[in-house]
Design a protein around this motif. Structure first.
Motif, PDB file in Angstrom:
ATOM      1  N   GLY A  10      14.102  44.484  44.785  1.00  0.00           N
ATOM      2  CA  GLY A  10      14.642  43.158  45.239  1.00  0.00           C
ATOM      3  C   GLY A  10      15.834  43.411  46.173  1.00  0.00           C
ATOM      4  N   GLY A  15      20.751  42.650  46.017  1.00  0.00           N
ATOM      5  CA  GLY A  15      20.207  44.059  45.891  1.00  0.00           C
ATOM      6  C   GLY A  15      21.293  44.807  47.026  1.00  0.00           C
ATOM      7  N   ASP A  35      10.744  45.974  48.057  1.00  0.00           N
ATOM      8  CA  ASP A  35      10.578  44.537  47.852  1.00  0.00           C
ATOM      9  C   ASP A  35       9.488  44.123  48.632  1.00  0.00           C
ATOM     10  OD1 ASP A  35      13.379  42.258  48.604  1.00  0.00           O
ATOM     11  OD2 ASP A  35      11.268  41.703  49.300  1.00  0.00           O
ATOM     12  N   ASN A  37       8.948  42.060  50.665  1.00  0.00           N
ATOM     13  CA  ASN A  37       9.125  42.050  51.897  1.00  0.00           C
ATOM     14  C   ASN A  37       9.303  43.494  52.470  1.00  0.00           C
ATOM     15  OD1 ASN A  37       9.868  41.722  54.570  1.00  0.00           O
ATOM     16  ND2 ASN A  37      11.097  40.172  54.181  1.00  0.00           N
ATOM     17  N   CYS A  72      16.460  43.554  40.804  1.00  0.00           N
ATOM     18  CA  CYS A  72      17.160  42.404  41.396  1.00  0.00           C
ATOM     19  C   CYS A  72      16.542  41.454  41.969  1.00  0.00           C
ATOM     20  CB  CYS A  72      18.052  43.160  42.547  1.00  0.00           C
ATOM     21  SG  CYS A  72      19.041  44.317  42.101  1.00  0.00           S
ATOM     22  N   ASN A  75      15.038  35.290  39.231  1.00  0.00           N
ATOM     23  CA  ASN A  75      15.120  34.978  37.908  1.00  0.00           C
ATOM     24  C   ASN A  75      13.573  35.081  37.222  1.00  0.00           C
ATOM     25  OD1 ASN A  75      17.376  34.289  38.196  1.00  0.00           O
ATOM     26  ND2 ASN A  75      17.621  32.485  37.496  1.00  0.00           N
ATOM     27  N   GLU A  95      19.266  42.248  36.627  1.00  0.00           N
ATOM     28  CA  GLU A  95      20.112  41.160  37.052  1.00  0.00           C
ATOM     29  C   GLU A  95      20.148  40.126  36.070  1.00  0.00           C
ATOM     30  OE1 GLU A  95      22.676  40.149  38.282  1.00  0.00           O
ATOM     31  OE2 GLU A  95      22.719  42.075  39.876  1.00  0.00           O
ATOM     32  N   LYS A  96      21.065  39.372  35.813  1.00  0.00           N
ATOM     33  CA  LYS A  96      21.113  38.404  34.961  1.00  0.00           C
ATOM     34  C   LYS A  96      20.689  36.887  35.674  1.00  0.00           C
ATOM     35  CE  LYS A  96      23.476  35.829  37.028  1.00  0.00           C
ATOM     36  NZ  LYS A  96      23.520  35.048  38.454  1.00  0.00           N
ATOM     37  N   PRO A  97      20.333  35.895  35.202  1.00  0.00           N
ATOM     38  CA  PRO A  97      20.055  35.887  33.698  1.00  0.00           C
ATOM     39  C   PRO A  97      18.955  36.625  33.089  1.00  0.00           C
ATOM     40  CG  PRO A  97      19.106  33.823  34.782  1.00  0.00           C
ATOM     41  CD  PRO A  97      19.780  34.730  35.821  1.00  0.00           C
ATOM     42  N   ARG A 168      16.779  28.699  43.153  1.00  0.00           N
ATOM     43  CA  ARG A 168      17.574  28.468  41.880  1.00  0.00           C
ATOM     44  C   ARG A 168      17.204  26.928  41.591  1.00  0.00           C
ATOM     45  NH1 ARG A 168      19.962  32.477  44.320  1.00  0.00           N
ATOM     46  NH2 ARG A 168      21.193  33.948  43.191  1.00  0.00           N
ATOM     47  N   HIS A 186      27.834  33.861  33.310  1.00  0.00           N
ATOM     48  CA  HIS A 186      28.836  34.807  33.809  1.00  0.00           C
ATOM     49  C   HIS A 186      30.162  34.500  33.124  1.00  0.00           C
ATOM     50  CE1 HIS A 186      27.246  37.615  36.729  1.00  0.00           C
ATOM     51  NE2 HIS A 186      26.904  36.652  37.789  1.00  0.00           N
ATOM     52  N   PHE A 331      31.943  45.216  40.276  1.00  0.00           N
ATOM     53  CA  PHE A 331      30.509  45.322  40.133  1.00  0.00           C
ATOM     54  C   PHE A 331      30.146  46.620  40.305  1.00  0.00           C
ATOM     55  CE2 PHE A 331      26.383  45.142  42.166  1.00  0.00           C
ATOM     56  CZ  PHE A 331      25.862  43.991  41.819  1.00  0.00           C
TER      57      PHE A 331
END
Ligand SMILES: NC(=O)c1ccc[n+]([C@@H]2O[C@H](COP(=O)([O-])OP(=O)(O)OC[C@H]3O[C@@H](n4cnc5c(N)ncnc54)[C@H](O)[C@@H]3O)[C@@H](O)[C@H]2O)c1
Length: 380
Positions: A10, A15, A35, A37, A72, A75, A95-97, A168, A186, A331
């Motif tokens: 990702g 990413g 990816d 893509n 990455c 979700n 990655e989150k969530p 999202r 976060h 990060f």
């Protein structure tokens, strides 16, 4: 120190930050990117001189050279891909969530329990800001006293026009919540990490301030200002703003709000702790300063300086005072903590977020959504 071969899956907005972070960590070797893509994967591989690139998660998973996969992707792909990574015996940095809902999170916990040799982390990166670690250490030593009130906000602007659109806003991709899951997660993680206590009940009001948005017919990058002439109108049900009252198991009470429609705010993540002895306030956009509020003495700022910080804060701070560290450094610090743990005897509990902790954040997110719908306090 043992070196780990890394694959990043990702390659969108976040990413790119993972590529950058991994390349800064001494015991990481970035050997592949992937990816769906594939042109994108190829371009990244060429840009950074990465040996291999793939067009699917399956190809990355099948690569026997890879020890660790960073997930990455958006979700909706987290649960299945995370499960496949764990079952392939590769360490996971997700990655989150963690997932779209608590049921999915629990299923991942089960998978993880069946593979204890695999180390899993979820990227709650704000933890590793040096002054966040400083607050945590000072609270642990009792310098704040009893934590009484916790408050703050996480505000962004990148969804404030009706022409701003992102996956999202679609429950199928995002999960049960948009803004709380995306950035409130976060905030809640940081508060729990710093205090060592859990949020145990919530009362929330989630609002969709822009109920109809223009979805561009071609893909627009996350955080982009691009406006596309060709679009379709989409009814939006997920929140772009939310306010939450909460109680913690240490007896503290609190409130926070999250917004992705607040002009002027890029990553305005602020938190204040009011204790029985003093107060602490920190904001990500003024990362190098920690405000200490005192009754009976002058208020003061602690300016990040590795010479004077607690060992825990010093461990995630590389530069001398006056040389600002920022979002990218914290990060990278979070990912570095993961690789240091991987290379260690793994005897002490890690400072990055575990699957259990990330699952609890999903549980809180579900409670917040439920509270807003039912207009009442929810015990978690
Ligand atoms: N920790 C943080 O601060 C932070 C910040 C931003 C985003 N995120 C998280 O990162 C994730 C991605 O967000 P983003 O903003 O980078 O999204 P994005 O839309 O910018 O990028 C997602 C990328 O995944 C690729 N992709 C889609 N399906 C795939 C598949 N099956 N296999 C491989 N690649 C696939 C897409 O082509 C795209 O390049 C989200 O879960 C988000 O919550 C975390």
């Amino acid at each position: 120190m043992k070196v780990f071969n890394v694959g990043i899956l990702g390659l969108g907005y976040i990413g790119a930050s993972h590529i950058d972070a991994v390349r800064r960590i001494p015991n990481c070797r970035l050997v592949a990117v992937a990816d769906t893509n594939i042109e994108f994967a190829k371009a990244r591989a060429e840009q950074y001189g990465i040996e291999k690139y793939y067009g699917s998660p399956e190809e990355l998973l099948a690569d026997p050279d890879i020890d660790v996969i960073h997930n990455c992707t958006p979700n909706h792909l987290h649960t299945d891909i995370n499960r496949a990574v764990i079952e392939a015996g590769k360490h996971l940095f997700s990655e989150k969530p963690l997932s779209r809902n608590y049921e999915e999170a629990l299923s991942l916990l089960e998978t993880s329990k069946a593979h204890p040799e695999v180390v899993c982390a979820v990227n709650f990166n704000y933890r590793m800001n040096p002054l966040v670690q400083e607050m945590r250490s000072r609270i642990k030593k009792g310098e704040l006293g009893d934590v009484r009130i916790v408050s703050g906000a996480y505000q962004q602007q990148h969804m404030m026009y009706d022409t701003d659109y992102n996956w999202r806003f679609e429950p199928e991709f995002s999960g049960i919540s948009c803004t709380v899951a995306d950035i409130g997660s976060h905030w809640m993680d940081l508060v729990q990490h710093v205090t060592g206590s859990k949020i145990v009940s919530v009362m929330a009001d989630l609002v969709t301030t822009i109920p109809v948005r223009k979805k561009a017919k071609k893909q627009v990058d996350t955080f982009s200002n691009a406006v596309c002439d060709e679009y379709e109108l989409k009814n939006i049900e997920m929140e772009d703003y939310g306010a939450v009252l909460f109680k913690m198991d240490n007896g503290a009470t609190g409130l926070f709000h999250v917004s992705q429609v607040s002009a002027g705010h890029g990553c305005c993540f602020g938190v204040e702790f009011n204790g029985s002895k003093c107060s602490y306030r920190w904001n990500q956009e003024e990362n190098d300063r920690l405000w200490i509020g005192l009754r009976g003495d002058d208020n003061r700022y602690v300016i990040r300086d590795p010479n004077y910080m607690t060992p825990e804060a010093k461990a995630v701070s590389a530069l001398a005072m006056g040389h600002p560290e920022g979002w990218n450094d914290a990060f990278c610090g979070n990912i570095r903590a993961f690789y240091e743990y991987l290379a260690s005897d793994r005897a002490t509990s890690p400072s990055f977020a575990s699957l259990e902790e990330a699952s609890y954040i999903i549980r809180l997110t579900e409670a917040i959504v439920k509270s807003s719908k039912e207009k009442r306090w929810i015990e978690v």
